[in-house]
Design a protein around this motif. Structure first.
Motif, PDB file in Angstrom:
ATOM      1  N   LEU A 128      46.614  36.553  34.866  1.00 35.01           N
ATOM      2  CA  LEU A 128      45.338  36.430  35.518  1.00 35.01           C
ATOM      3  C   LEU A 128      44.335  35.314  35.352  1.00 35.01           C
ATOM      4  N   THR A 129      44.745  34.747  34.456  1.00 31.54           N
ATOM      5  CA  THR A 129      44.279  33.194  34.227  1.00 31.54           C
ATOM      6  C   THR A 129      44.716  32.315  35.310  1.00 31.54           C
ATOM      7  N   GLU A 130      45.911  32.235  35.548  1.00 29.78           N
ATOM      8  CA  GLU A 130      46.724  31.468  36.636  1.00 29.78           C
ATOM      9  C   GLU A 130      45.795  31.792  37.789  1.00 29.78           C
ATOM     10  N   LEU A 131      45.685  33.265  38.106  1.00 26.21           N
ATOM     11  CA  LEU A 131      45.070  33.830  39.154  1.00 26.21           C
ATOM     12  C   LEU A 131      43.444  33.053  39.574  1.00 26.21           C
ATOM     13  N   ALA A 132      42.780  33.143  38.390  1.00 27.77           N
ATOM     14  CA  ALA A 132      41.559  32.448  38.481  1.00 27.77           C
ATOM     15  C   ALA A 132      41.480  31.072  38.652  1.00 27.77           C
ATOM     16  N   LEU A 133      42.435  30.413  38.123  1.00 22.12           N
ATOM     17  CA  LEU A 133      42.352  28.934  38.540  1.00 22.12           C
ATOM     18  C   LEU A 133      42.590  28.682  39.856  1.00 22.12           C
ATOM     19  N   SER A 134      43.768  29.431  40.525  1.00 23.21           N
ATOM     20  CA  SER A 134      44.136  29.254  41.896  1.00 23.21           C
ATOM     21  C   SER A 134      42.829  29.772  42.653  1.00 23.21           C
ATOM     22  N   ALA A 135      41.844  30.733  42.307  1.00 18.94           N
ATOM     23  CA  ALA A 135      40.836  31.267  43.093  1.00 18.94           C
ATOM     24  C   ALA A 135      39.645  30.135  43.220  1.00 18.94           C
ATOM     25  N   GLY A 136      39.728  29.059  42.095  1.00 22.93           N
ATOM     26  CA  GLY A 136      38.840  28.162  41.945  1.00 22.93           C
ATOM     27  C   GLY A 136      37.853  28.083  40.820  1.00 22.93           C
ATOM     28  N   PHE A 137      38.081  29.012  39.781  1.00 21.09           N
ATOM     29  CA  PHE A 137      37.362  28.791  38.615  1.00 21.09           C
ATOM     30  C   PHE A 137      38.065  27.730  37.850  1.00 21.09           C
ATOM     31  N   ARG A 138      37.092  26.958  37.204  1.00 22.37           N
ATOM     32  CA  ARG A 138      37.516  25.946  36.323  1.00 22.37           C
ATOM     33  C   ARG A 138      37.095  25.788  34.882  1.00 22.37           C
ATOM     34  N   ALA A 139      36.415  27.148  34.567  1.00 25.13           N
ATOM     35  CA  ALA A 139      35.704  27.165  33.316  1.00 25.13           C
ATOM     36  C   ALA A 139      36.446  28.555  32.689  1.00 25.13           C
ATOM     37  N   SER A 181      41.058  41.060  39.963  1.00 25.37           N
ATOM     38  CA  SER A 181      41.144  41.148  41.583  1.00 25.37           C
ATOM     39  C   SER A 181      41.170  39.816  42.355  1.00 25.37           C
ATOM     40  N   LEU A 182      41.996  39.461  42.762  1.00 27.71           N
ATOM     41  CA  LEU A 182      41.824  37.903  43.445  1.00 27.71           C
ATOM     42  C   LEU A 182      40.837  38.226  44.532  1.00 27.71           C
ATOM     43  N   ALA A 183      40.643  39.212  45.222  1.00 30.18           N
ATOM     44  CA  ALA A 183      39.597  39.284  46.276  1.00 30.18           C
ATOM     45  C   ALA A 183      38.048  39.432  45.558  1.00 30.18           C
ATOM     46  N   HIS A 184      38.085  40.032  44.499  1.00 31.43           N
ATOM     47  CA  HIS A 184      36.847  40.117  43.821  1.00 31.43           C
ATOM     48  C   HIS A 184      36.500  38.595  43.040  1.00 31.43           C
ATOM     49  N   MET A 185      37.503  37.939  42.745  1.00 27.77           N
ATOM     50  CA  MET A 185      37.170  36.609  42.314  1.00 27.77           C
ATOM     51  C   MET A 185      36.840  35.715  43.422  1.00 27.77           C
ATOM     52  N   HIS A 186      37.312  35.798  44.639  1.00 28.37           N
ATOM     53  CA  HIS A 186      36.674  35.079  45.572  1.00 28.37           C
ATOM     54  C   HIS A 186      35.196  35.680  46.059  1.00 28.37           C
ATOM     55  N   ASP A 187      35.022  36.858  46.079  1.00 29.76           N
ATOM     56  CA  ASP A 187      33.749  37.522  46.147  1.00 29.76           C
ATOM     57  C   ASP A 187      32.565  36.864  45.262  1.00 29.76           C
ATOM     58  N   ASP A 188      33.150  36.817  43.855  1.00 33.99           N
ATOM     59  CA  ASP A 188      32.250  36.512  42.851  1.00 33.99           C
ATOM     60  C   ASP A 188      31.796  34.918  43.144  1.00 33.99           C
ATOM     61  N   LEU A 189      32.973  34.077  43.259  1.00 39.58           N
ATOM     62  CA  LEU A 189      32.659  32.548  43.620  1.00 39.58           C
ATOM     63  C   LEU A 189      31.626  32.522  44.865  1.00 39.58           C
ATOM     64  N   ALA A 190      31.833  33.339  45.755  1.00 36.29           N
ATOM     65  CA  ALA A 190      31.057  33.270  46.919  1.00 36.29           C
ATOM     66  C   ALA A 190      29.475  33.551  46.569  1.00 36.29           C
ATOM     67  N   SER A 191      29.179  33.882  45.400  1.00 40.08           N
ATOM     68  CA  SER A 191      27.760  34.085  45.062  1.00 40.08           C
ATOM     69  C   SER A 191      27.071  32.689  45.107  1.00 40.08           C
ATOM     70  N   PHE A 192      27.754  31.673  45.144  1.00 46.61           N
ATOM     71  CA  PHE A 192      26.939  30.195  45.197  1.00 46.61           C
ATOM     72  C   PHE A 192      26.693  30.167  46.755  1.00 46.61           C
ATOM     73  N   ASP A 193      26.891  30.724  47.767  1.00 46.52           N
ATOM     74  CA  ASP A 193      26.657  30.642  49.198  1.00 46.52           C
ATOM     75  C   ASP A 193      25.515  31.139  49.737  1.00 46.52           C
ATOM     76  N   PHE A 194      24.884  31.924  48.797  1.00 44.43           N
ATOM     77  CA  PHE A 194      23.670  32.538  49.676  1.00 44.43           C
ATOM     78  C   PHE A 194      22.692  32.544  48.370  1.00 44.43           C
ATOM     79  N   GLU A 195      21.493  32.889  48.756  1.00 41.47           N
ATOM     80  CA  GLU A 195      20.188  33.013  47.738  1.00 41.47           C
ATOM     81  C   GLU A 195      19.325  34.261  47.985  1.00 41.47           C
ATOM     82  N   LEU A 196      18.659  34.701  46.967  1.00 36.73           N
ATOM     83  CA  LEU A 196      17.946  35.791  46.988  1.00 36.73           C
ATOM     84  C   LEU A 196      16.332  35.456  47.134  1.00 36.73           C
TER      85      LEU A 196
END
Length: 290
Positions: free
Chosen positions: A29-40, A253-268
């Protein structure tokens, strides 16, 4: 929103992947997170809830494959007292606290295949109230590690406002991070977050989803999610980012990882931020969030 922020002169990713409770899937899962774009990546030398060595193996594999460098990554670990451990202790239980911190940290470096960590946290004070002599011994030992450059930043998790106030006042090296479980019904840890803002401490919020499943069903949340055309989870993380938190996610979930990182792409909007901030006071509707 920016993907990084400066914390005490160190560039820190604005979203962390948490590795608690992953057990034998930790490396995968850590490898999956790194592949999704997490760096921390957040971990702890607490075998009861973390497999720190799995994180290190994932990081080593990603670096060997050329997907990232050590300098691209922000690795955060923790020293955990014996009361938070099981029988698989990373130090001598008969040793003094200073020695235990040193032994745990040396073990963490070995697990993570690195010669430094970007952040070292005290995994909660030793008691529910106050900062004890053992806590000061642990913190001073952590300060020594920071002075050698082996731990770039220090922090504390699972801490109350009173404890944080005492630590910040008495520490030679002030905490750069607080990492707390974040409850909507408590205003998303509003008082601790306010203290952090006032004292240049970066607040890391965990269990933003799992601790707030009832609140995530409230009409205001579904209305905001509908407007931005994002899942409610992304709304929560977007809120966290906008109010100055560093959120953690532990999704598998890889899909949820991408959804989570997409939180940067919009604002409230300001009204939506206020609505989420106060969601713990609003009436529930429907079933618990998935």
């Amino acid at each position: 929103m920016k993907l990084h922020r400066m914390v005490r002169g160190v560039q820190v990713p604005a979203f962390f992947y948490g590795t608690a409770w992953k057990e034998e899937r930790t490396r995968e899962l850590t490898e999956l997170a790194l592949s999704a774009g997490f760096r921390a990546i957040d971990t702890a030398n607490q075998r009861k809830h973390y497999l720190e060595a799995g994180v290190g193996d994932a990081v080593a594999a990603a670096i060997a494959a050329g997907r990232c460098t050590r300098g691209d990554l922000f690795l955060e670990t923790k020293f955990t007292y014996a009361r938070g451990q099981d029988h698989r202790l990373p130090y001598d239980p008969a040793a003094d606290t200073t020695t235990q911190v040193a032994q745990s940290f040396a073990s963490s470096l070995e697990h993570l295949h690195t010669d430094y960590v970007d952040a070292l946290l005290l995994h909660g004070p030793s008691h529910t109230k106050g900062i004890s002599p053992s806590d000061w011994q642990a913190w001073h030992a952590m300060e020594e590690l920071a002075q050698t450059g082996k731990a770039r930043l220090l922090g504390i998790s699972n801490v109350s406002l009173d404890q944080l106030t005492a630590l910040e006042a008495g520490a030679r090296m002030k905490p750069a991070f607080v990492q707390n479980r974040c409850y909507a019904r408590g205003g998303w840890d509003r008082e601790v977050r306010a203290f952090c803002r006032a004292h240049d401490i970066a607040y890391q919020g965990f269990s933003l989803l799992t601790a707030n499943q009832r609140e995530l069903t409230r009409p205001a949340m579904t209305q905001i999610a509908r407007r931005v055309q994002r899942p409610v989870s992304a709304v929560v993380f977007c809120f966290a980012l906008q109010v100055g938190m560093i959120p953690l996610t532990g999704t598998t979930s890889l899909a949820h990882m991408h959804d989570d990182l997409a939180s940067f792409d919009f604002e409230l909007s300001a009204d939506e931020l206020r609505s989420v901030e106060e969601i713990g006071d609003q009436p529930a509707l429907g079933n618990a969030a998935g």
